[in-house]
Motif scaffolding. Sequence first.
Motif, mmCIF file in Angstrom:
data_model
loop_
_atom_site.group_PDB
_atom_site.id
_atom_site.type_symbol
_atom_site.label_atom_id
_atom_site.label_comp_id
_atom_site.label_asym_id
_atom_site.label_seq_id
_atom_site.Cartn_x
_atom_site.Cartn_y
_atom_site.Cartn_z
ATOM 1 N N UNK A 1 -16.560 46.197 -60.276
ATOM 2 C CA UNK A 1 -15.836 46.367 -61.529
ATOM 3 C C UNK A 1 -14.423 46.863 -61.235
ATOM 4 N N UNK A 2 -13.466 45.948 -61.388
ATOM 5 C CA UNK A 2 -12.038 46.285 -61.278
ATOM 6 C C UNK A 2 -11.351 45.920 -62.591
ATOM 7 N N UNK A 3 -12.036 46.188 -63.692
ATOM 8 C CA UNK A 3 -11.579 45.715 -64.993
ATOM 9 C C UNK A 3 -10.292 46.384 -65.465
ATOM 10 N N UNK A 4 -9.907 47.483 -64.859
ATOM 11 C CA UNK A 4 -8.663 48.136 -65.242
ATOM 12 C C UNK A 4 -7.467 47.740 -64.397
ATOM 13 N N UNK A 5 -7.701 46.972 -63.343
ATOM 14 C CA UNK A 5 -6.636 46.614 -62.406
ATOM 15 C C UNK A 5 -5.713 45.568 -63.019
ATOM 16 N N UNK A 6 -4.407 45.861 -63.029
ATOM 17 C CA UNK A 6 -3.435 44.925 -63.601
ATOM 18 C C UNK A 6 -2.495 44.324 -62.563
ATOM 19 N N UNK A 7 -2.231 45.050 -61.463
ATOM 20 C CA UNK A 7 -1.338 44.522 -60.431
ATOM 21 C C UNK A 7 -1.839 44.952 -59.063
ATOM 22 N N UNK A 8 -1.520 44.103 -58.060
ATOM 23 C CA UNK A 8 -2.021 44.359 -56.713
ATOM 24 C C UNK A 8 -0.941 43.963 -55.715
ATOM 25 N N UNK A 9 -0.322 44.965 -55.107
ATOM 26 C CA UNK A 9 0.627 44.756 -54.016
ATOM 27 C C UNK A 9 -0.106 45.103 -52.732
ATOM 28 N N UNK A 10 -0.522 44.075 -51.986
ATOM 29 C CA UNK A 10 -1.556 44.272 -50.990
ATOM 30 C C UNK A 10 -1.133 44.329 -49.545
ATOM 31 N N UNK A 11 0.140 44.561 -49.276
ATOM 32 C CA UNK A 11 0.576 44.637 -47.874
ATOM 33 C C UNK A 11 0.765 46.087 -47.456
ATOM 34 N N UNK A 12 0.107 46.455 -46.354
ATOM 35 C CA UNK A 12 0.260 47.808 -45.828
ATOM 36 C C UNK A 12 1.387 47.835 -44.807
ATOM 37 N N UNK A 13 2.449 48.610 -45.041
ATOM 38 C CA UNK A 13 3.530 48.715 -44.053
ATOM 39 C C UNK A 13 3.110 49.494 -42.813
ATOM 40 N N UNK A 14 1.987 50.176 -42.901
ATOM 41 C CA UNK A 14 1.491 50.945 -41.754
ATOM 42 C C UNK A 14 0.741 50.047 -40.778
#
Length: 208
Positions: free
Chosen positions: A19-32
């Motif tokens: 359940x990720x029903x509240x998720x609106x945006x996803x910036x998925x790159x880790x700079x680490x």
Amino acid sequence: AFTDDSVGVYAQDAGSSIDLSGLTSWSGFSPVSNRRSSLQGTDGTTIDMSKLSTLDNVDLTVRGTGVLPTAQITSYQNANLLVDSRSADFSGLTSFVNNRLTLTGGSGAIDLHNLADITGSSFYVENNAVLALPQILSYSAGSISADRYLYASGGGVLDLSSVSTITANTHGYTTSIEAYSGGQVKLPGVTAFTDDSVGVYAQDAGSS
């Protein structure tokens, strides 16, 4: 939101759900770690992300019978999208920038009728799948430092018949137009290549 973080979301086995029903945006790159994120559900699973509209650096696999809502996505960039032997609804998508889309399998289909911007994206259509984008009038290879591909194989058809201009990659990388094993890439509206590195290659009988 997921922000500047490599997150893997994966559901397996019938009846499993996330359940990720509240998720609106996803910036998925880790700079680490220099890693992207990923999202996939298998047969009989459900991933509720029905409010997610913006994805950046999230590899997405649409395969099998799992429930994975995608019609609400409007912007997708810097990642890999695989649609494998099933239909996928991306009817809300307008911007698809710096991605790789692979559509494979005779039953593979994707609704992209509102898509307007495909700058810097590569398209692979394989194994009797058909992808037509009649609303796309021009193609730009973008500004990332990598070759871009317009590719069809195994009887797949990539139909870009409305495209009249192809714009070069700003760093001089090649736009490769390739057909293998009976694949077809359709670009009949292009009248000239100007100041652009373009590779055109067809192999195997029936390719065009």
